[in-house]
Design a protein around this motif. Structure first.
Motif, PDB file in Angstrom:
ATOM      1  N   GLU A  40     -26.091  27.523  23.569  1.00  0.00           N
ATOM      2  CA  GLU A  40     -26.084  28.947  23.907  1.00  0.00           C
ATOM      3  C   GLU A  40     -26.035  29.154  25.419  1.00  0.00           C
ATOM      4  OE1 GLU A  40     -28.882  32.902  23.196  1.00  0.00           O
ATOM      5  OE2 GLU A  40     -29.111  31.155  21.900  1.00  0.00           O
ATOM      6  N   GLY A  41     -26.552  28.181  26.162  1.00  0.00           N
ATOM      7  CA  GLY A  41     -26.568  28.293  27.611  1.00  0.00           C
ATOM      8  C   GLY A  41     -25.355  27.689  28.293  1.00  0.00           C
ATOM      9  N   LEU A  42     -24.419  27.155  27.517  1.00  0.00           N
ATOM     10  CA  LEU A  42     -23.230  26.536  28.088  1.00  0.00           C
ATOM     11  C   LEU A  42     -22.441  27.541  28.925  1.00  0.00           C
ATOM     12  CD1 LEU A  42     -21.328  24.003  28.161  1.00  0.00           C
ATOM     13  CD2 LEU A  42     -20.129  25.039  26.218  1.00  0.00           C
ATOM     14  N   PHE A  43     -22.144  27.165  30.167  1.00  0.00           N
ATOM     15  CA  PHE A  43     -21.392  28.024  31.101  1.00  0.00           C
ATOM     16  C   PHE A  43     -21.989  29.434  31.190  1.00  0.00           C
ATOM     17  CE2 PHE A  43     -17.885  25.076  29.626  1.00  0.00           C
ATOM     18  CZ  PHE A  43     -17.793  24.368  30.818  1.00  0.00           C
ATOM     19  N   ALA A  44     -23.312  29.521  31.117  1.00  0.00           N
ATOM     20  CA  ALA A  44     -23.970  30.833  31.051  1.00  0.00           C
ATOM     21  C   ALA A  44     -23.619  31.723  32.234  1.00  0.00           C
ATOM     22  CB  ALA A  44     -25.485  30.656  30.953  1.00  0.00           C
ATOM     23  N   GLY A  45     -23.438  31.135  33.412  1.00  0.00           N
ATOM     24  CA  GLY A  45     -23.124  31.930  34.582  1.00  0.00           C
ATOM     25  C   GLY A  45     -21.751  32.569  34.536  1.00  0.00           C
ATOM     26  N   TRP A  46     -20.865  32.008  33.756  1.00  0.00           N
ATOM     27  CA  TRP A  46     -19.503  32.524  33.613  1.00  0.00           C
ATOM     28  C   TRP A  46     -19.290  33.227  32.279  1.00  0.00           C
ATOM     29  CZ3 TRP A  46     -17.126  27.127  35.140  1.00  0.00           C
ATOM     30  CH2 TRP A  46     -17.353  26.900  36.506  1.00  0.00           C
ATOM     31  N   ARG A  47     -20.026  32.758  31.291  1.00  0.00           N
ATOM     32  CA  ARG A  47     -19.802  33.217  29.924  1.00  0.00           C
ATOM     33  C   ARG A  47     -20.420  34.583  29.652  1.00  0.00           C
ATOM     34  NH1 ARG A  47     -22.203  29.285  25.519  1.00  0.00           N
ATOM     35  NH2 ARG A  47     -21.940  30.489  23.613  1.00  0.00           N
ATOM     36  N   TYR A  48     -21.487  34.917  30.405  1.00  0.00           N
ATOM     37  CA  TYR A  48     -22.193  36.174  30.196  1.00  0.00           C
ATOM     38  C   TYR A  48     -22.095  37.042  31.446  1.00  0.00           C
ATOM     39  CZ  TYR A  48     -24.102  33.250  26.466  1.00  0.00           C
ATOM     40  OH  TYR A  48     -24.220  32.407  25.394  1.00  0.00           O
ATOM     41  N   THR A  49     -22.258  38.338  31.257  1.00  0.00           N
ATOM     42  CA  THR A  49     -22.031  39.278  32.360  1.00  0.00           C
ATOM     43  C   THR A  49     -23.173  39.319  33.371  1.00  0.00           C
ATOM     44  OG1 THR A  49     -22.963  41.068  31.003  1.00  0.00           O
ATOM     45  CG2 THR A  49     -20.561  40.779  30.961  1.00  0.00           C
ATOM     46  N   ALA A  50     -24.381  38.898  32.974  1.00  0.00           N
ATOM     47  CA  ALA A  50     -25.526  38.954  33.887  1.00  0.00           C
ATOM     48  C   ALA A  50     -26.381  37.705  33.734  1.00  0.00           C
ATOM     49  CB  ALA A  50     -26.362  40.200  33.608  1.00  0.00           C
ATOM     50  N   PRO A  51     -26.994  37.236  34.824  1.00  0.00           N
ATOM     51  CA  PRO A  51     -27.882  36.067  34.749  1.00  0.00           C
ATOM     52  C   PRO A  51     -29.004  36.285  33.745  1.00  0.00           C
ATOM     53  CG  PRO A  51     -27.423  36.623  37.029  1.00  0.00           C
ATOM     54  CD  PRO A  51     -26.885  37.750  36.205  1.00  0.00           C
ATOM     55  N   GLY A  52     -29.169  35.331  32.841  1.00  0.00           N
ATOM     56  CA  GLY A  52     -30.210  35.429  31.829  1.00  0.00           C
ATOM     57  C   GLY A  52     -29.841  36.304  30.654  1.00  0.00           C
ATOM     58  N   GLY A  53     -28.735  37.029  30.743  1.00  0.00           N
ATOM     59  CA  GLY A  53     -28.320  37.916  29.660  1.00  0.00           C
ATOM     60  C   GLY A  53     -27.439  37.207  28.643  1.00  0.00           C
ATOM     61  N   ARG A  54     -27.066  37.938  27.606  1.00  0.00           N
ATOM     62  CA  ARG A  54     -26.223  37.372  26.551  1.00  0.00           C
ATOM     63  C   ARG A  54     -25.073  38.317  26.198  1.00  0.00           C
ATOM     64  NH1 ARG A  54     -28.065  33.355  28.068  1.00  0.00           N
ATOM     65  NH2 ARG A  54     -29.121  31.702  26.893  1.00  0.00           N
ATOM     66  N   GLU A  55     -24.713  39.198  27.134  1.00  0.00           N
ATOM     67  CA  GLU A  55     -23.558  40.067  26.939  1.00  0.00           C
ATOM     68  C   GLU A  55     -22.308  39.285  27.332  1.00  0.00           C
ATOM     69  OE1 GLU A  55     -21.308  43.339  25.958  1.00  0.00           O
ATOM     70  OE2 GLU A  55     -23.483  43.162  25.731  1.00  0.00           O
ATOM     71  N   PRO A  56     -21.419  38.970  26.388  1.00  0.00           N
ATOM     72  CA  PRO A  56     -20.262  38.131  26.697  1.00  0.00           C
ATOM     73  C   PRO A  56     -19.325  38.767  27.719  1.00  0.00           C
ATOM     74  CG  PRO A  56     -20.586  38.313  24.325  1.00  0.00           C
ATOM     75  CD  PRO A  56     -21.456  39.348  24.960  1.00  0.00           C
ATOM     76  N   ASP A  57     -18.842  37.947  28.627  1.00  0.00           N
ATOM     77  CA  ASP A  57     -17.799  38.368  29.556  1.00  0.00           C
ATOM     78  C   ASP A  57     -16.459  38.119  28.865  1.00  0.00           C
ATOM     79  OD1 ASP A  57     -15.871  38.628  31.525  1.00  0.00           O
ATOM     80  OD2 ASP A  57     -17.106  37.705  33.088  1.00  0.00           O
ATOM     81  N   SER A  58     -15.769  39.172  28.538  1.00  0.00           N
ATOM     82  CA  SER A  58     -14.537  39.048  27.743  1.00  0.00           C
ATOM     83  C   SER A  58     -13.431  38.298  28.475  1.00  0.00           C
ATOM     84  CB  SER A  58     -14.039  40.430  27.327  1.00  0.00           C
ATOM     85  OG  SER A  58     -13.758  41.220  28.473  1.00  0.00           O
ATOM     86  N   CYS A  59     -13.558  38.147  29.787  1.00  0.00           N
ATOM     87  CA  CYS A  59     -12.517  37.464  30.554  1.00  0.00           C
ATOM     88  C   CYS A  59     -12.664  35.945  30.520  1.00  0.00           C
ATOM     89  CB  CYS A  59     -12.534  37.928  32.012  1.00  0.00           C
ATOM     90  SG  CYS A  59     -12.083  39.659  32.222  1.00  0.00           S
ATOM     91  N   PHE A  60     -13.870  35.467  30.211  1.00  0.00           N
ATOM     92  CA  PHE A  60     -14.082  34.016  30.226  1.00  0.00           C
ATOM     93  C   PHE A  60     -13.378  33.379  29.048  1.00  0.00           C
ATOM     94  CE2 PHE A  60     -16.753  30.182  29.403  1.00  0.00           C
ATOM     95  CZ  PHE A  60     -16.373  29.490  30.543  1.00  0.00           C
ATOM     96  N   VAL A  61     -12.731  32.246  29.301  1.00  0.00           N
ATOM     97  CA  VAL A  61     -11.819  31.652  28.323  1.00  0.00           C
ATOM     98  C   VAL A  61     -12.472  31.393  26.967  1.00  0.00           C
ATOM     99  CG1 VAL A  61     -12.219  29.290  29.180  1.00  0.00           C
ATOM    100  CG2 VAL A  61     -10.096  29.833  27.964  1.00  0.00           C
ATOM    101  N   LEU A  62     -13.702  30.895  26.945  1.00  0.00           N
ATOM    102  CA  LEU A  62     -14.328  30.577  25.661  1.00  0.00           C
ATOM    103  C   LEU A  62     -14.733  31.820  24.875  1.00  0.00           C
ATOM    104  CD1 LEU A  62     -16.529  27.459  26.541  1.00  0.00           C
ATOM    105  CD2 LEU A  62     -14.287  27.519  25.438  1.00  0.00           C
ATOM    106  N   ASN A  63     -14.719  32.971  25.531  1.00  0.00           N
ATOM    107  CA  ASN A  63     -15.025  34.230  24.832  1.00  0.00           C
ATOM    108  C   ASN A  63     -13.775  34.925  24.307  1.00  0.00           C
ATOM    109  OD1 ASN A  63     -17.767  33.956  25.338  1.00  0.00           O
ATOM    110  ND2 ASN A  63     -17.690  35.124  27.242  1.00  0.00           N
ATOM    111  N   ARG A  64     -12.627  34.429  24.679  1.00  0.00           N
ATOM    112  CA  ARG A  64     -11.383  35.064  24.234  1.00  0.00           C
ATOM    113  C   ARG A  64     -11.067  34.636  22.799  1.00  0.00           C
ATOM    114  NH1 ARG A  64      -7.517  33.465  29.112  1.00  0.00           N
ATOM    115  NH2 ARG A  64      -5.935  34.194  27.640  1.00  0.00           N
ATOM    116  N   PRO A  65     -10.743  35.592  21.926  1.00  0.00           N
ATOM    117  CA  PRO A  65     -10.559  35.270  20.506  1.00  0.00           C
ATOM    118  C   PRO A  65      -9.499  34.207  20.237  1.00  0.00           C
ATOM    119  CG  PRO A  65      -9.797  37.507  21.009  1.00  0.00           C
ATOM    120  CD  PRO A  65     -10.555  37.031  22.195  1.00  0.00           C
TER     121      PRO A  65
END
Length: 207
Positions: A40-65
């Motif tokens: 769940e913490g993999l690439f957390a700084g890039w994968r989520y929109t805020a530090p410590g948060g879990r709101e996905p950043d839609s631009c990060f490659v692993l979040n793209r469908p």
């Protein structure tokens, strides 16, 4: 650990150089005493929109469908540099990454991958870029195949790239054994040596 013989899967291009282990899993994500839950913490700084948060950043490659279920990473040189934290490899493995293809790796990270069932494949930058280009049009329909037995990568377009790996690392991955498991395969030889030593030098075994 899981054996690695032939793997075919969706490849996600994370074409950045010097991806360090703190980017792979930030220290704030290492709160557990086991390997479980680190994915769940993999690439957390890039994968989520805020530090410590879990709101996905839609631009990060692993979040793209289109890269959903990716099990192969394509990246730039010196992947896994920085600290020696093994948590980075554990996080990748729990997320489902089975192989990383890059021009070079951090030395300690590369060894940690091999001891935890992830295959680090070294290909030159032009090959990585070419594979990424073939994948991009239709990631789900353009899977990459990695054959460890034949030491080759087959791109979606059928191009074949050979890669090198140390024989001992190759054997561990093919058998699904870490260094301790590989050593225990020679248990009979070890026990025979100990018994011979006991006969030759019994004083070594006196309490």
């Amino acid at each position: 650990m899981r054996k690695f013989t032939v793997h075919r899967g969706v490849a996600a291009p994370l074409l950045r150089v010097n991806v360090d282990t703190d980017a792979i899993i930030p220290s704030r994500e290492m709160k557990l005493v086991s390997k479980q839950g680190l994915g769940e913490g993999l690439f957390a700084g890039w994968r989520y929109t805020a530090p410590g948060g879990r709101e996905p950043d839609s631009c990060f490659v692993l979040n793209r469908p289109e890269y959903s279920g990716a099990s192969i990473l394509l990246s730039g040189r010196n992947f896994g540099c920085g600290s020696s934290r093994e948590h980075a490899v554990w996080a990748l493995a729990e997320y489902g990454i089975r192989a990383i293809i890059a021009p070079s790796f951090g030395v300690i990270f590369q060894g940690n991958c091999e001891r935890n069932g992830i295959l680090p494949v070294v290909l030159d930058d032009s090959a990585v870029q070419a594979i990424a280009g073939e994948v991009e049009a239709d990631p789900q329909g353009s899977e990459v195949e990695i054959d460890l037995e034949q030491q080759r990568v087959i791109s979606p377009g059928g191009h074949t790239y050979s890669f090198d790996i140390a024989p001992s690392s190759r054997q561990m991955l093919l058998q699904g054994l870490d260094q301790i498991g590989s050593t225990l395969c020679r248990l009979e030889e070890i026990e025979a040596f100990e018994e011979g030593l006991r006969q030759r030098r019994p004083w070594l075994f006196e309490l």
